[in-house]
Design a protein around this motif. Structure first.
Motif, PDB file in Angstrom:
ATOM      1  N   LEU A  91      22.350  31.289  84.749  1.00  0.00           N
ATOM      2  CA  LEU A  91      23.652  31.839  84.329  1.00  0.00           C
ATOM      3  C   LEU A  91      24.367  32.559  85.460  1.00  0.00           C
ATOM      4  O   LEU A  91      25.548  32.361  85.710  1.00  0.00           O
ATOM      5  N   GLY A  92      23.672  33.417  86.190  1.00  0.00           N
ATOM      6  CA  GLY A  92      24.339  34.222  87.235  1.00  0.00           C
ATOM      7  C   GLY A  92      25.237  35.261  86.570  1.00  0.00           C
ATOM      8  O   GLY A  92      24.876  35.884  85.577  1.00  0.00           O
ATOM      9  N   THR A  93      26.411  35.465  87.122  1.00  0.00           N
ATOM     10  CA  THR A  93      27.375  36.364  86.481  1.00  0.00           C
ATOM     11  C   THR A  93      28.205  35.578  85.485  1.00  0.00           C
ATOM     12  O   THR A  93      28.491  34.390  85.686  1.00  0.00           O
ATOM     13  N   TYR A  94      28.623  36.231  84.402  1.00  0.00           N
ATOM     14  CA  TYR A  94      29.357  35.537  83.347  1.00  0.00           C
ATOM     15  C   TYR A  94      30.690  34.997  83.863  1.00  0.00           C
ATOM     16  O   TYR A  94      31.125  33.928  83.461  1.00  0.00           O
ATOM     17  N   LYS A  95      31.325  35.747  84.728  1.00  0.00           N
ATOM     18  CA  LYS A  95      32.654  35.325  85.206  1.00  0.00           C
ATOM     19  C   LYS A  95      32.574  34.129  86.134  1.00  0.00           C
ATOM     20  O   LYS A  95      33.541  33.394  86.285  1.00  0.00           O
ATOM     21  N   SER A  96      31.422  33.923  86.776  1.00  0.00           N
ATOM     22  CA  SER A  96      31.312  32.841  87.760  1.00  0.00           C
ATOM     23  C   SER A  96      30.947  31.503  87.139  1.00  0.00           C
ATOM     24  O   SER A  96      30.926  30.478  87.813  1.00  0.00           O
ATOM     25  N   VAL A  97      30.660  31.478  85.846  1.00  0.00           N
ATOM     26  CA  VAL A  97      30.263  30.232  85.185  1.00  0.00           C
ATOM     27  C   VAL A  97      31.476  29.317  85.101  1.00  0.00           C
ATOM     28  O   VAL A  97      32.531  29.706  84.606  1.00  0.00           O
ATOM     29  N   THR A  98      31.337  28.102  85.576  1.00  0.00           N
ATOM     30  CA  THR A  98      32.443  27.150  85.575  1.00  0.00           C
ATOM     31  C   THR A  98      32.390  26.287  84.314  1.00  0.00           C
ATOM     32  O   THR A  98      31.332  26.173  83.671  1.00  0.00           O
ATOM     33  N   PRO A  99      33.509  25.688  83.944  1.00  0.00           N
ATOM     34  CA  PRO A  99      33.496  24.785  82.777  1.00  0.00           C
ATOM     35  C   PRO A  99      32.508  23.637  82.946  1.00  0.00           C
ATOM     36  O   PRO A  99      31.875  23.215  81.972  1.00  0.00           O
ATOM     37  N   GLU A 100      32.348  23.135  84.182  1.00  0.00           N
ATOM     38  CA  GLU A 100      31.423  22.037  84.399  1.00  0.00           C
ATOM     39  C   GLU A 100      29.988  22.458  84.107  1.00  0.00           C
ATOM     40  O   GLU A 100      29.194  21.691  83.519  1.00  0.00           O
ATOM     41  N   LEU A 101      29.622  23.699  84.516  1.00  0.00           N
ATOM     42  CA  LEU A 101      28.258  24.183  84.303  1.00  0.00           C
ATOM     43  C   LEU A 101      27.975  24.396  82.821  1.00  0.00           C
ATOM     44  O   LEU A 101      26.930  23.968  82.319  1.00  0.00           O
ATOM     45  N   ILE A 102      28.871  25.039  82.097  1.00  0.00           N
ATOM     46  CA  ILE A 102      28.591  25.383  80.695  1.00  0.00           C
ATOM     47  C   ILE A 102      28.610  24.149  79.799  1.00  0.00           C
ATOM     48  O   ILE A 102      27.882  24.078  78.812  1.00  0.00           O
ATOM     49  N   THR A 103      29.457  23.158  80.151  1.00  0.00           N
ATOM     50  CA  THR A 103      29.509  21.955  79.303  1.00  0.00           C
ATOM     51  C   THR A 103      28.241  21.113  79.426  1.00  0.00           C
ATOM     52  O   THR A 103      27.986  20.255  78.567  1.00  0.00           O
ATOM     53  N   ARG A 104      27.470  21.328  80.486  1.00  0.00           N
ATOM     54  CA  ARG A 104      26.212  20.589  80.636  1.00  0.00           C
ATOM     55  C   ARG A 104      25.078  21.193  79.790  1.00  0.00           C
ATOM     56  O   ARG A 104      24.009  20.602  79.687  1.00  0.00           O
ATOM     57  N   GLN A 105      25.302  22.373  79.206  1.00  0.00           N
ATOM     58  CA  GLN A 105      24.273  23.052  78.437  1.00  0.00           C
ATOM     59  C   GLN A 105      24.298  22.557  76.982  1.00  0.00           C
ATOM     60  O   GLN A 105      25.266  21.952  76.508  1.00  0.00           O
ATOM     61  N   ASP A 106      23.189  22.865  76.266  1.00  0.00           N
ATOM     62  CA  ASP A 106      23.138  22.445  74.865  1.00  0.00           C
ATOM     63  C   ASP A 106      24.059  23.333  74.024  1.00  0.00           C
ATOM     64  O   ASP A 106      24.469  24.418  74.459  1.00  0.00           O
ATOM     65  N   PRO A 107      24.424  22.908  72.818  1.00  0.00           N
ATOM     66  CA  PRO A 107      25.398  23.645  71.985  1.00  0.00           C
ATOM     67  C   PRO A 107      24.995  25.089  71.710  1.00  0.00           C
ATOM     68  O   PRO A 107      25.852  25.966  71.623  1.00  0.00           O
ATOM     69  N   GLU A 108      23.713  25.360  71.574  1.00  0.00           N
ATOM     70  CA  GLU A 108      23.280  26.728  71.274  1.00  0.00           C
ATOM     71  C   GLU A 108      23.610  27.666  72.431  1.00  0.00           C
ATOM     72  O   GLU A 108      24.093  28.779  72.231  1.00  0.00           O
ATOM     73  N   ILE A 109      23.354  27.212  73.665  1.00  0.00           N
ATOM     74  CA  ILE A 109      23.681  28.043  74.839  1.00  0.00           C
ATOM     75  C   ILE A 109      25.184  28.208  74.952  1.00  0.00           C
ATOM     76  O   ILE A 109      25.690  29.292  75.274  1.00  0.00           O
ATOM     77  N   GLN A 110      25.919  27.147  74.679  1.00  0.00           N
ATOM     78  CA  GLN A 110      27.377  27.242  74.736  1.00  0.00           C
ATOM     79  C   GLN A 110      27.893  28.292  73.746  1.00  0.00           C
ATOM     80  O   GLN A 110      28.781  29.093  74.066  1.00  0.00           O
ATOM     81  N   ARG A 111      27.330  28.265  72.536  1.00  0.00           N
ATOM     82  CA  ARG A 111      27.778  29.231  71.524  1.00  0.00           C
ATOM     83  C   ARG A 111      27.430  30.660  71.947  1.00  0.00           C
ATOM     84  O   ARG A 111      28.258  31.577  71.848  1.00  0.00           O
ATOM     85  N   LEU A 112      26.186  30.859  72.432  1.00  0.00           N
ATOM     86  CA  LEU A 112      25.793  32.202  72.866  1.00  0.00           C
ATOM     87  C   LEU A 112      26.687  32.683  74.025  1.00  0.00           C
ATOM     88  O   LEU A 112      27.123  33.838  74.049  1.00  0.00           O
ATOM     89  N   TYR A 113      26.967  31.780  74.970  1.00  0.00           N
ATOM     90  CA  TYR A 113      27.821  32.169  76.114  1.00  0.00           C
ATOM     91  C   TYR A 113      29.223  32.558  75.639  1.00  0.00           C
ATOM     92  O   TYR A 113      29.782  33.567  76.077  1.00  0.00           O
ATOM     93  N   ALA A 114      29.776  31.779  74.711  1.00  0.00           N
ATOM     94  CA  ALA A 114      31.115  32.075  74.201  1.00  0.00           C
ATOM     95  C   ALA A 114      31.121  33.405  73.455  1.00  0.00           C
ATOM     96  O   ALA A 114      32.062  34.201  73.575  1.00  0.00           O
ATOM     97  N   GLU A 115      30.060  33.669  72.651  1.00  0.00           N
ATOM     98  CA  GLU A 115      29.994  34.920  71.883  1.00  0.00           C
ATOM     99  C   GLU A 115      29.845  36.125  72.820  1.00  0.00           C
ATOM    100  O   GLU A 115      30.495  37.165  72.618  1.00  0.00           O
ATOM    101  N   VAL A 116      28.978  35.994  73.824  1.00  0.00           N
ATOM    102  CA  VAL A 116      28.748  37.113  74.745  1.00  0.00           C
ATOM    103  C   VAL A 116      30.027  37.416  75.535  1.00  0.00           C
ATOM    104  O   VAL A 116      30.423  38.565  75.693  1.00  0.00           O
ATOM    105  N   CYS A 117      30.676  36.368  76.056  1.00  0.00           N
ATOM    106  CA  CYS A 117      31.923  36.588  76.807  1.00  0.00           C
ATOM    107  C   CYS A 117      32.982  37.217  75.922  1.00  0.00           C
ATOM    108  O   CYS A 117      33.716  38.127  76.344  1.00  0.00           O
ATOM    109  N   TYR A 118      33.052  36.749  74.672  1.00  0.00           N
ATOM    110  CA  TYR A 118      34.038  37.321  73.750  1.00  0.00           C
ATOM    111  C   TYR A 118      33.742  38.801  73.511  1.00  0.00           C
ATOM    112  O   TYR A 118      34.641  39.646  73.524  1.00  0.00           O
ATOM    113  N   GLY A 119      32.439  39.112  73.299  1.00  0.00           N
ATOM    114  CA  GLY A 119      32.076  40.509  73.060  1.00  0.00           C
ATOM    115  C   GLY A 119      32.360  41.398  74.261  1.00  0.00           C
ATOM    116  O   GLY A 119      32.827  42.533  74.110  1.00  0.00           O
ATOM    117  N   ARG A 120      32.071  40.892  75.461  1.00  0.00           N
ATOM    118  CA  ARG A 120      32.330  41.682  76.673  1.00  0.00           C
ATOM    119  C   ARG A 120      33.833  41.937  76.841  1.00  0.00           C
ATOM    120  O   ARG A 120      34.261  43.045  77.179  1.00  0.00           O
TER     121      ARG A 120
END
Length: 615
Positions: free
Chosen positions: A117-146
């Motif tokens: 993951l690294g830093t949340y802000k540095s995650v690119t669309p290409e990197l996150i779209t390669r992950q499974d749906p569960e990781i995508q959902r967690l990443y979206a929720e965490v970024c939204y909460g932050r």
């Protein structure tokens, strides 16, 4: 004070300004002095108003910084575009995290599942779209909460009425709330409050917020700085509204930041004191103006009215002697009296100037008539009837010229030497105006005469004409010339270029190409110059386009040249047009390119297309 001397009669028309006078400033400043002392007493009150204005300005700057800084926070996420789309599409599946403890649990969970993951802000669309749906959902929720926590902190720090981000859908007339900030004592809709949450739709009626409408109509272009300084005062709710765009790394506006402040919060402090000071200063100023008005009427208004009456009379009857006598009656013993003396001198000089202007006007009209006649003569010398040779349907020929002044230095010419040979000429004389027009007519006549006398190939013809032009050329003018003689039976041609622009040729249905070859010396500059011609061949379907330098050197308002590259591009765009349509189309494109920029050179073009050989 002197009495009854404002309109005192006098015959002394030669009064000098050197006479000692008290001056209008001295007449007014002394009685005002005491009133100014009183005004000093109110200095502190006005200083209070000044600092109040500074307070309001500070609040405004804080509001601007809030919108700007909030936009920068969101733009710091490289995947903000992906996050925006994900939040909208999966809002029903996401857990909206407002609690810090719950957010911390989700952060630990995604860091365990997503070690790169690294830093949340540095995650690119290409990197996150390669992950499974569960990781995508967690990443979206965490970024939204932050981001929600940062919005809450900003609202608590800057204390706006509302701080929010929404996704606009102007074509559908709606917007979808994405993120909202809340104070500790405020609740969101899911908590039983009235603070909007992700997915809440709002109507976007045009005209309610003009700044927002302008921002959306331009897709956010150039609004990062300039538009943050524009405040929208919405009288319906008494608030100040500010909007700013949020861009993805790809340059797309993905959200709009909005902030609202109560207008009363901007001005509440010090308002009562300002009203009291305003009332007091108004009373003082009324007293001052009353006294000042009396003094001004005595020492300024009455004398000026007299001068105005004299000048109005002069504007009607134009009688300078009467006006000078009337101005001599102004005796205010201050600068206004000196002004009357100056007016008298000015009227005397003006009367003399009017006589000179009348003579100059007559002369100018004579010159204008001569220029108009010269323009008509010059236009009459150029072939202007098309089709030029109705009996020759084996080719098409068309030419136009637009002079930069009443008379120009460009010219074109075409004529049949005999039934089988056609001469084409286009030229550009140095300079503009009448001298260039006269030189142009001389050059055109000499070339046509020598050619029809069958004095040789184009190179020999230009050599002879060059020597004739050099004679008595005291103004050192010169002319660039392109000339060709074409055999209509065979398509064989002979051309010569005396420092002129290179021609453009189209072979059949191909593209227009710039044909460059060796240039000779311009004509009229040096005697006994040799002009070397060259041969060429035109096949049926081939086209020649020649022009003067006014075409590629046309400039626009940004001082950019039209250029030969653009010319070739436009010729190829208009390639299927006839010559009578092609040349006006190029001229129209030059006009559109130039806009309001003034052109300093003539624009001349000639086009020739061979359909078949003459039988």
């Amino acid at each position: 004070m002197k009495e009854n001397n404002t309109f005192k009669d006098t015959n002394n028309d030669s009064r000098s300004f050197r006479k000692k006078r008290t001056g209008i400033i001295s007449q007014i400043i002394r009685p005002l002095l005491w009133f100014l002392i009183i005004l000093i007493f109110f200095e502190q009150a006005f200083l209070l108003a000044y600092f109040l204005n500074g307070h309001i300005r500070t609040k405004q700057m804080g509001a601007i910084s809030l919108v700007d800084y909030t936009s920068e926070i969101l733009e710091g996420y490289k995947s903000i575009g992906w996050l925006t789309d994900y939040w909208i599409e999966h809002q029903d599946d996401m857990e909206l995290i407002y609690d810090r403890a719950r957010l911390s649990e989700q952060i630990d969970k995604i860091e365990e599942m997503f070690p790169e993951l690294g830093t949340y802000k540095s995650v690119t669309p290409e990197l996150i779209t390669r992950q499974d749906p569960e990781i995508q959902r967690l990443y979206a929720e965490v970024c939204y909460g932050r981001i929600i926590q940062e919005f809450d902190s900003l609202k608590e720090c800057f204390l706006p009425r509302f701080l929010f981000a929404f996704k606009p859908y102007p074509d559908e007339g709606k917007g979808i709330f994405m993120i909202t900030g809340a104070l500790p004592d405020e609740k969101r809709m899911s908590e039983g409050g009235d603070i909007y949450e992700l997915g809440f739709e709002i109507p976007m009626e045009p005209g309610m917020y003009p700044q927002r409408d302008e921002l959306l109509s331009e897709n956010g272009n150039n609004h990062r700085i300039s538009k943050l300084w524009d405040f929208e005062f919405w009288t319906g709710d008494g608030s100040v509204h500010m909007f700013g765009p949020v861009y993805s790394p790809e340059g797309e506006m993905v959200m709009v930041i909005g902030a609202s402040y109560n207008w009363s919060e901007f001005v509440s402090s010090g308002l009562d004191m300002m009203l009291i000071l305003l009332l007091a200063s108004t009373i003082v100023l009324i007293l001052i103006l009353k006294r000042t008005g009396k003094l001004l009427r005595q020492n300024v208004v009455y004398p000026v009215s007299k001068e105005q009456a004299v000048l109005d009379s002069y504007s009607q009857d134009k009688d300078p002697e009467k006006a000078v006598r009337g101005l001599a009656e102004v005796n205010s013993d201050n600068e206004i009296e000196a002004l009357a003396v100056n007016f008298s001198s000015m009227i005397t000089e003006l009367d003399r100037y009017m006589d000179e202007i009348r003579h100059m006007t007559v002369e100018k009209e004579r010159i204008a008539a001569e220029l108009s006649m010269a323009e008509k003569i010059q236009a009459g010398m150029l072939p202007s009837e098309f089709p030029a040779f109705p009996d020759h349907d084996e080719f098409e020929l068309y030419a136009i010229m637009d002079p930069a002044k009443e008379t120009g230095g460009d010219f074109y010419d075409f004529f049949l030497i005999d039934d089988d040979h056609l001469a084409l000429v286009i030229a550009d004389v140095s300079g503009k105006g009448m001298p260039a027009a006269l030189f142009m007519m001389n050059a055109m006549t000499l070339i046509r005469t020598r050619t029809k006398m069958n004095m040789g190939d184009p190179g020999q013809i230009l050599s002879d004409v060059n020597n004739l032009l050099c004679e008595r050329n005291d103004q050192n003018m010169f002319v660039t010339v392109w000339m060709a003689v074409l055999d209509l039976k065979t398509g064989q041609g002979v051309a010569v270029n005396a420092g002129h622009e290179d021609p453009v040729i189209r072979r059949g249905d191909g593209a227009y190409e710039l044909i460059m070859y060796e240039h000779c010396m311009v004509m009229g500059a040096l005697e006994d110059m040799e002009y070397t011609d060259h041969t060429f061949e035109l096949n049926p379907g081939d086209t020649i386009y020649v022009y003067t330098d006014g075409v590629p050197e046309a400039i626009n308002e940004a001082e950019e040249f039209y250029g030969t590259d653009r010319l070739q591009k436009k010729l190829n765009e208009f390639a299927d047009l006839s010559m009578t349509d092609l040349l006006p189309a190029v001229r129209k494109d030059i006009e559109d390119f130039a806009g309001k920029a003034e052109q300093f050179d003539d624009i001349t073009m000639l086009g020739f297309k061979l359909f078949r050989y003459r039988e």
